[in-house]
Design a protein around this motif. Sequence first.
Motif, PDB file in Angstrom:
ATOM      1  N   GLU A  41       0.624  -0.885   0.440  1.00 54.24           N
ATOM      2  CA  GLU A  41      -0.216   0.320  -0.007  1.00 54.24           C
ATOM      3  C   GLU A  41       1.206   0.914   0.254  1.00 54.24           C
ATOM      4  O   GLU A  41       0.491   2.574  -0.276  1.00 54.24           O
ATOM      5  N   GLU A  42       2.459   0.954   0.803  1.00 54.28           N
ATOM      6  CA  GLU A  42       2.880   2.868   0.514  1.00 54.28           C
ATOM      7  C   GLU A  42       3.704   2.354  -0.985  1.00 54.28           C
ATOM      8  O   GLU A  42       3.646   3.725  -1.008  1.00 54.28           O
ATOM      9  N   THR A  43       3.861   1.329  -1.096  1.00 53.92           N
ATOM     10  CA  THR A  43       4.338   1.556  -2.377  1.00 53.92           C
ATOM     11  C   THR A  43       4.215   2.091  -3.949  1.00 53.92           C
ATOM     12  O   THR A  43       4.210   1.640  -4.801  1.00 53.92           O
ATOM     13  N   GLU A  44       2.665   2.036  -3.108  1.00 50.76           N
ATOM     14  CA  GLU A  44       1.935   1.814  -4.543  1.00 50.76           C
ATOM     15  C   GLU A  44       1.878   2.464  -5.495  1.00 50.76           C
ATOM     16  O   GLU A  44       2.267   3.729  -5.402  1.00 50.76           O
ATOM     17  N   GLY A  45       2.196   1.753  -7.071  1.00 54.96           N
ATOM     18  CA  GLY A  45       2.951   2.758  -8.473  1.00 54.96           C
ATOM     19  C   GLY A  45       3.938   3.127  -8.580  1.00 54.96           C
ATOM     20  O   GLY A  45       3.886   3.687  -9.000  1.00 54.96           O
ATOM     21  N   ASP A  46       5.225   2.627  -7.259  1.00 48.35           N
ATOM     22  CA  ASP A  46       6.301   2.707  -7.455  1.00 48.35           C
ATOM     23  C   ASP A  46       6.603   1.532  -8.472  1.00 48.35           C
ATOM     24  O   ASP A  46       7.944   0.582  -8.108  1.00 48.35           O
ATOM     25  N   ASP A  47       5.845   0.675  -8.973  1.00 48.35           N
ATOM     26  CA  ASP A  47       6.166  -0.977  -9.137  1.00 48.35           C
ATOM     27  C   ASP A  47       7.657  -1.151 -10.284  1.00 48.35           C
ATOM     28  O   ASP A  47       7.783   0.396 -11.456  1.00 48.35           O
ATOM     29  N   GLU A  48       8.892  -1.599  -9.993  1.00 47.23           N
ATOM     30  CA  GLU A  48       9.752  -1.808 -10.989  1.00 47.23           C
ATOM     31  C   GLU A  48      10.014  -2.815 -10.901  1.00 47.23           C
ATOM     32  O   GLU A  48      10.054  -3.866 -10.023  1.00 47.23           O
ATOM     33  N   GLU A  49      10.662  -3.378 -12.164  1.00 51.42           N
ATOM     34  CA  GLU A  49      11.106  -4.677 -12.531  1.00 51.42           C
ATOM     35  C   GLU A  49      12.534  -4.868 -11.452  1.00 51.42           C
ATOM     36  O   GLU A  49      13.195  -4.118 -12.323  1.00 51.42           O
ATOM     37  N   PRO A  50      13.368  -6.431 -11.241  1.00 50.54           N
ATOM     38  CA  PRO A  50      13.930  -6.208 -10.986  1.00 50.54           C
ATOM     39  C   PRO A  50      15.220  -6.423 -11.718  1.00 50.54           C
ATOM     40  O   PRO A  50      14.506  -6.595 -13.282  1.00 50.54           O
ATOM     41  N   SER A  51      16.364  -5.528 -11.986  1.00 48.12           N
ATOM     42  CA  SER A  51      17.358  -5.613 -13.000  1.00 48.12           C
ATOM     43  C   SER A  51      18.455  -6.137 -12.625  1.00 48.12           C
ATOM     44  O   SER A  51      19.260  -6.620 -14.176  1.00 48.12           O
ATOM     45  N   LEU A  52      18.550  -7.284 -11.102  1.00 47.05           N
ATOM     46  CA  LEU A  52      19.144  -7.708 -11.511  1.00 47.05           C
ATOM     47  C   LEU A  52      18.876  -9.628 -10.859  1.00 47.05           C
ATOM     48  O   LEU A  52      17.404  -9.418 -10.341  1.00 47.05           O
ATOM     49  N   SER A  53      19.387 -10.212 -11.381  1.00 43.16           N
ATOM     50  CA  SER A  53      18.761 -11.825 -10.932  1.00 43.16           C
ATOM     51  C   SER A  53      19.761 -11.864  -9.673  1.00 43.16           C
ATOM     52  O   SER A  53      20.181 -11.366  -9.128  1.00 43.16           O
ATOM     53  N   LEU A  54      18.698 -12.979  -9.432  1.00 44.87           N
ATOM     54  CA  LEU A  54      18.400 -13.497  -7.478  1.00 44.87           C
ATOM     55  C   LEU A  54      20.242 -13.846  -7.656  1.00 44.87           C
ATOM     56  O   LEU A  54      21.216 -13.459  -6.811  1.00 44.87           O
ATOM     57  N   ARG A  55      20.940 -14.529  -8.438  1.00 42.74           N
ATOM     58  CA  ARG A  55      22.651 -14.836  -8.005  1.00 42.74           C
ATOM     59  C   ARG A  55      23.246 -14.207  -8.315  1.00 42.74           C
ATOM     60  O   ARG A  55      24.236 -13.714  -7.325  1.00 42.74           O
ATOM     61  N   CYS A 105      23.802   5.374   4.612  1.00 41.57           N
ATOM     62  CA  CYS A 105      22.903   4.687   3.860  1.00 41.57           C
ATOM     63  C   CYS A 105      21.479   4.368   4.495  1.00 41.57           C
ATOM     64  O   CYS A 105      20.030   4.491   3.802  1.00 41.57           O
ATOM     65  N   GLU A 106      21.396   4.299   5.484  1.00 38.68           N
ATOM     66  CA  GLU A 106      19.921   3.746   6.081  1.00 38.68           C
ATOM     67  C   GLU A 106      18.853   4.999   6.522  1.00 38.68           C
ATOM     68  O   GLU A 106      17.812   5.238   6.269  1.00 38.68           O
ATOM     69  N   HIS A 107      19.422   5.711   6.690  1.00 34.52           N
ATOM     70  CA  HIS A 107      19.727   7.358   7.055  1.00 34.52           C
ATOM     71  C   HIS A 107      18.958   7.777   5.854  1.00 34.52           C
ATOM     72  O   HIS A 107      18.300   8.451   6.061  1.00 34.52           O
ATOM     73  N   ALA A 108      20.164   7.640   4.946  1.00 32.65           N
ATOM     74  CA  ALA A 108      19.484   8.293   3.507  1.00 32.65           C
ATOM     75  C   ALA A 108      18.043   7.675   2.967  1.00 32.65           C
ATOM     76  O   ALA A 108      17.047   8.679   2.036  1.00 32.65           O
ATOM     77  N   ALA A 109      18.509   6.645   2.887  1.00 33.78           N
ATOM     78  CA  ALA A 109      16.998   6.069   2.453  1.00 33.78           C
ATOM     79  C   ALA A 109      15.569   6.046   3.592  1.00 33.78           C
ATOM     80  O   ALA A 109      13.923   6.652   2.644  1.00 33.78           O
ATOM     81  N   ALA A 110      15.307   6.123   4.532  1.00 33.06           N
ATOM     82  CA  ALA A 110      14.405   6.665   5.579  1.00 33.06           C
ATOM     83  C   ALA A 110      13.944   8.390   5.269  1.00 33.06           C
ATOM     84  O   ALA A 110      13.077   8.642   5.359  1.00 33.06           O
ATOM     85  N   VAL A 111      14.786   9.148   5.181  1.00 31.19           N
ATOM     86  CA  VAL A 111      14.655  10.842   5.128  1.00 31.19           C
ATOM     87  C   VAL A 111      14.486  10.946   2.976  1.00 31.19           C
ATOM     88  O   VAL A 111      13.160  11.317   2.972  1.00 31.19           O
ATOM     89  N   ARG A 112      14.310   9.672   2.118  1.00 30.48           N
ATOM     90  CA  ARG A 112      14.048  10.143   0.557  1.00 30.48           C
ATOM     91  C   ARG A 112      12.818   9.241   0.835  1.00 30.48           C
ATOM     92  O   ARG A 112      11.734   9.869   0.297  1.00 30.48           O
ATOM     93  N   PHE A 113      12.778   8.102   2.088  1.00 27.08           N
ATOM     94  CA  PHE A 113      11.050   8.216   2.186  1.00 27.08           C
ATOM     95  C   PHE A 113      10.131   8.808   2.344  1.00 27.08           C
ATOM     96  O   PHE A 113       8.663   9.500   2.035  1.00 27.08           O
ATOM     97  N   ALA A 114      11.067   9.974   3.204  1.00 26.74           N
ATOM     98  CA  ALA A 114       9.757  10.895   4.379  1.00 26.74           C
ATOM     99  C   ALA A 114       9.707  11.833   2.916  1.00 26.74           C
ATOM    100  O   ALA A 114       8.601  12.806   3.824  1.00 26.74           O
ATOM    101  N   VAL A 115      10.374  11.970   2.281  1.00 30.18           N
ATOM    102  CA  VAL A 115      10.637  13.547   1.693  1.00 30.18           C
ATOM    103  C   VAL A 115       9.310  12.619   0.690  1.00 30.18           C
ATOM    104  O   VAL A 115       8.365  13.635   0.190  1.00 30.18           O
ATOM    105  N   ARG A 116       9.371  11.677  -0.077  1.00 35.20           N
ATOM    106  CA  ARG A 116       7.933  11.506  -0.684  1.00 35.20           C
ATOM    107  C   ARG A 116       6.801  11.133  -0.203  1.00 35.20           C
ATOM    108  O   ARG A 116       5.833  10.595  -0.589  1.00 35.20           O
ATOM    109  N   ASP A 117       6.377  11.678   1.120  1.00 35.83           N
ATOM    110  CA  ASP A 117       5.578  11.490   1.784  1.00 35.83           C
ATOM    111  C   ASP A 117       5.030  10.120   2.123  1.00 35.83           C
ATOM    112  O   ASP A 117       3.567   9.793   2.005  1.00 35.83           O
ATOM    113  N   LYS A 118       5.930   8.990   2.736  1.00 31.59           N
ATOM    114  CA  LYS A 118       6.188   7.573   2.940  1.00 31.59           C
ATOM    115  C   LYS A 118       6.495   7.461   4.279  1.00 31.59           C
ATOM    116  O   LYS A 118       7.191   6.769   4.348  1.00 31.59           O
ATOM    117  N   LEU A 119       5.463   8.064   4.983  1.00 29.71           N
ATOM    118  CA  LEU A 119       5.908   8.206   6.339  1.00 29.71           C
ATOM    119  C   LEU A 119       6.025   6.649   7.655  1.00 29.71           C
ATOM    120  O   LEU A 119       7.138   6.105   8.591  1.00 29.71           O
TER     121      LEU A 119
END
Length: 194
Positions: A41-55, A105-119
């Motif tokens: 629900e939080e990431t709806e509309g942000d569907d991205e296909e994975p660009s790397l394989s599992l391996r 990196c964790e802080h940057a991700a949290a700030v990025r999601f907060a800026v996108r209004d995904k509290l």
Amino acid sequence: MEESLLPVSRTCALVMISAYAAYIVFQLGTHRTVLAEEVHEETEGDDEEPSLSLRTSMMLLFFTTVLVACCSEMLVEAIRGVTESAHMSQHFIGIVLLPIIGNACEHAAAVRFAVRDKLGLSIGIAVGSSTQISLFAVPFSVLAGWAMNRPMDLDYGALNTSVMTVSVVVVLSMVVDGQSNWLQGYLLMCAYVV
């Protein structure tokens, strides 16, 4: 008092690690679908296909882990020189600077999601990290000290306990209603500074 503190800390460390294990089972096992629906629900509309394989992802993760371990080892060795030349205490570097740098990196991700209004995601990152440290890393340190016959306890002192309590209350108020305001942010920054 001192002789009773160590056994109580070790017992509490065992209980805290069992609580972390239950938290992991809850998140990854029994309630995986509920938590996945919230994230969807939080990431709806942000569907991205994975660009790397599992391996490829696993190999990249492995090599990155090795690189980070080597860098961490060099950083720890360099701390002695920094403490002598910059006149900083090892405690300040270990308690304040290293966690900030280590979780950049964790802080940057949290700030990025907060800026996108995904509290929800932003708070989830911060609370998940805090949960991991408080329920796993700290008790593990106490148990590792016990295994190495080094006395380590969970006595944080009155000031640290008070700051932690204020932080938990403020974060809880943000999580309960899903919104934050400038006062809550200011209180969290004040708790961090103290």
